[in-house]
Design an enzyme around this catalytic site. Structure first.
Site, PDB file in Angstrom:
ATOM      1  N   ARG A   1       0.969  -1.052   0.041  1.00 34.01           N
ATOM      2  CA  ARG A   1      -0.133  -0.004  -0.103  1.00 34.01           C
ATOM      3  C   ARG A   1       1.017   1.210  -0.199  1.00 34.01           C
ATOM      4  O   ARG A   1       1.849   1.493   0.712  1.00 34.01           O
ATOM      5  CB  ARG A   1      -0.886   0.084   1.309  1.00 34.01           C
ATOM      6  CG  ARG A   1      -1.956   1.184   1.234  1.00 34.01           C
ATOM      7  CD  ARG A   1      -2.763   1.033   2.732  1.00 34.01           C
ATOM      8  NE  ARG A   1      -3.756   2.139   2.616  1.00 34.01           N
ATOM      9  CZ  ARG A   1      -3.673   3.267   3.185  1.00 34.01           C
ATOM     10  NH1 ARG A   1      -2.498   3.509   3.821  1.00 34.01           N
ATOM     11  NH2 ARG A   1      -4.839   4.159   3.191  1.00 34.01           N
TER      12      ARG A   1
ATOM     13  N   SER B   1     -12.675  -2.714   0.894  1.00 36.29           N
ATOM     14  CA  SER B   1     -12.695  -1.928   2.317  1.00 36.29           C
ATOM     15  C   SER B   1     -14.120  -1.803   2.492  1.00 36.29           C
ATOM     16  O   SER B   1     -14.656  -0.929   1.621  1.00 36.29           O
ATOM     17  CB  SER B   1     -12.120  -0.815   2.443  1.00 36.29           C
ATOM     18  OG  SER B   1     -10.735  -1.071   2.421  1.00 36.29           O
TER      19      SER B   1
ATOM     20  N   LYS C   1      -4.378   6.021   8.084  1.00 40.51           N
ATOM     21  CA  LYS C   1      -4.949   6.236   6.600  1.00 40.51           C
ATOM     22  C   LYS C   1      -5.661   7.554   6.744  1.00 40.51           C
ATOM     23  O   LYS C   1      -6.264   7.945   7.771  1.00 40.51           O
ATOM     24  CB  LYS C   1      -6.003   5.206   6.730  1.00 40.51           C
ATOM     25  CG  LYS C   1      -6.807   5.261   5.434  1.00 40.51           C
ATOM     26  CD  LYS C   1      -7.980   4.112   5.260  1.00 40.51           C
ATOM     27  CE  LYS C   1      -8.708   3.865   3.796  1.00 40.51           C
ATOM     28  NZ  LYS C   1      -9.439   2.604   3.796  1.00 40.51           N
TER      29      LYS C   1
HETATM   30  N1  3NM Z   1      -7.750   0.771   5.773  1.00 39.45           N
HETATM   31  P1  3NM Z   1      -3.022   1.001  11.674  1.00 39.45           P
HETATM   32  S1  3NM Z   1      -7.657   1.676   8.529  1.00 39.45           S
HETATM   33  C1  3NM Z   1      -5.344   1.086   5.488  1.00 39.45           C
HETATM   34  O1  3NM Z   1     -10.708   1.016   7.857  1.00 39.45           O
HETATM   35  C2  3NM Z   1      -6.175   1.196   6.155  1.00 39.45           C
HETATM   36  O2  3NM Z   1     -10.494   0.665   5.846  1.00 39.45           O
HETATM   37  C3  3NM Z   1      -8.528   1.053   6.962  1.00 39.45           C
HETATM   38  O3  3NM Z   1      -3.374   1.300  10.017  1.00 39.45           O
HETATM   39  C4  3NM Z   1     -10.125   0.767   7.105  1.00 39.45           C
HETATM   40  O4  3NM Z   1      -3.005  -0.536  11.714  1.00 39.45           O
HETATM   41  C5  3NM Z   1      -6.348   1.460   7.862  1.00 39.45           C
HETATM   42  O5  3NM Z   1      -1.767   1.624  11.565  1.00 39.45           O
HETATM   43  C6  3NM Z   1      -5.153   1.862   8.625  1.00 39.45           C
HETATM   44  O6  3NM Z   1      -4.228   1.583  12.445  1.00 39.45           O
HETATM   45  C7  3NM Z   1      -4.460   0.864   9.671  1.00 39.45           C
END
Ligand code: 3NM
Length: 220
Positions: free
Chosen positions: A44, A112, A141
């Site tokens: 990503r 997602s 994100k």
């Molecule tokens: N997608 P971390 S939250 C890439 O809710 C991504 O669809 C999300 O990062 C969604 O584990 C997210 O550092 C980031 O919180 C997750």
């Protein structure tokens, strides 16, 4: 490790993000995650040029093959096809599932989702898995919706039949709650790639996931 894994078997899913490991290479970090047992690596990258993402995708494709792990490319169907990734992950604003399916054939498509209607639509449309998040607040994100909370995890666990991956703010200290809510596949970005000991962090996530499957909880 051998044999191609499917999303059904996935327990731990890691996503690249170089912002969390300044001074360390992505391949080195992801190899530690694979040594720690991650089943899926997703590339990503929201900022690099397509050429640069393609270069990284080629490297991650050969690395994940060596470990028998799945390799998924975020957003870029063309890159996923060019490097023979196992699949693509798409957001709600990306190419719609039906069109993506025409392009990728039987490769994995993940979508997602942030609400049950989106989860139902993805399942109806033939997605191979969905992301369910952000479960907790996350800085990783940009412009993500407010946390969907554990109640959305429970709702998906109770209703949706395709595999789902819980994501967003999931850390070693709160993953047990996510597992207790019905998740059996965990995705983390910062907690894995930003860890001082990536391999150990993955191993601990996996111990917790396995403990939850056995109906207990991992004690430390
Ligand atoms: N997608 P971390 S939250 C890439 O809710 C991504 O669809 C999300 O990062 C969604 O584990 C997210 O550092 C980031 O919180 C997750």
């Amino acid at each position: 490790m051998g044999g191609k894994r499917s999303m059904a078997d996935v327990r731990l899913y890691a996503i690249t993000d170089e912002r969390f490991h300044p001074g360390r290479g992505m391949i080195e970090v992801m190899e530690e995650a694979l040594q720690g047992g991650v089943d899926v690596v997703q590339l990503r990258d929201k900022t690099a040029s397509k050429r640069e993402i393609l270069r990284k995708a080629k490297q991650l494709r050969s690395l994940t093959r060596r470990y028998g792990a799945l390799f998924i490319v975020n957003d870029h169907i063309d890159i996923a096809l060019a490097v023979d990734a196992d699949g693509v992950h798409l957001g709600q604003d990306d190419l719609p599932l039906a069109e993506a399916r025409k392009l990728v054939g039987n490769k994995i498509i993940g979508i997602s989702t942030h609400a049950i209607e989106e989860a139902r639509e993805a399942e109806r449309g033939g997605a191979d898995y969905i992301g369910v998040g952000p479960v907790f607040a996350t800085q990783t994100k940009a412009d993500v919706v407010p946390p969907v909370t554990l109640s959305y995890v429970r709702q998906v666990a109770g209703e949706i039949r395709i595999p789902f991956v819980a994501i967003g703010g999931i850390k070693l200290h709160n993953v047990d709650e996510v597992l207790a809510a019905g998740a059996s596949r965990i995705c983390a970005v910062s907690e894995i790639v930003g860890s001082a000991d990536v391999k150990k962090t993955c191993e601990t996530f996996l111990q917790k996931i396995e403990a939850s499957k056995r109906g207990g909880s991992y004690a430390h």
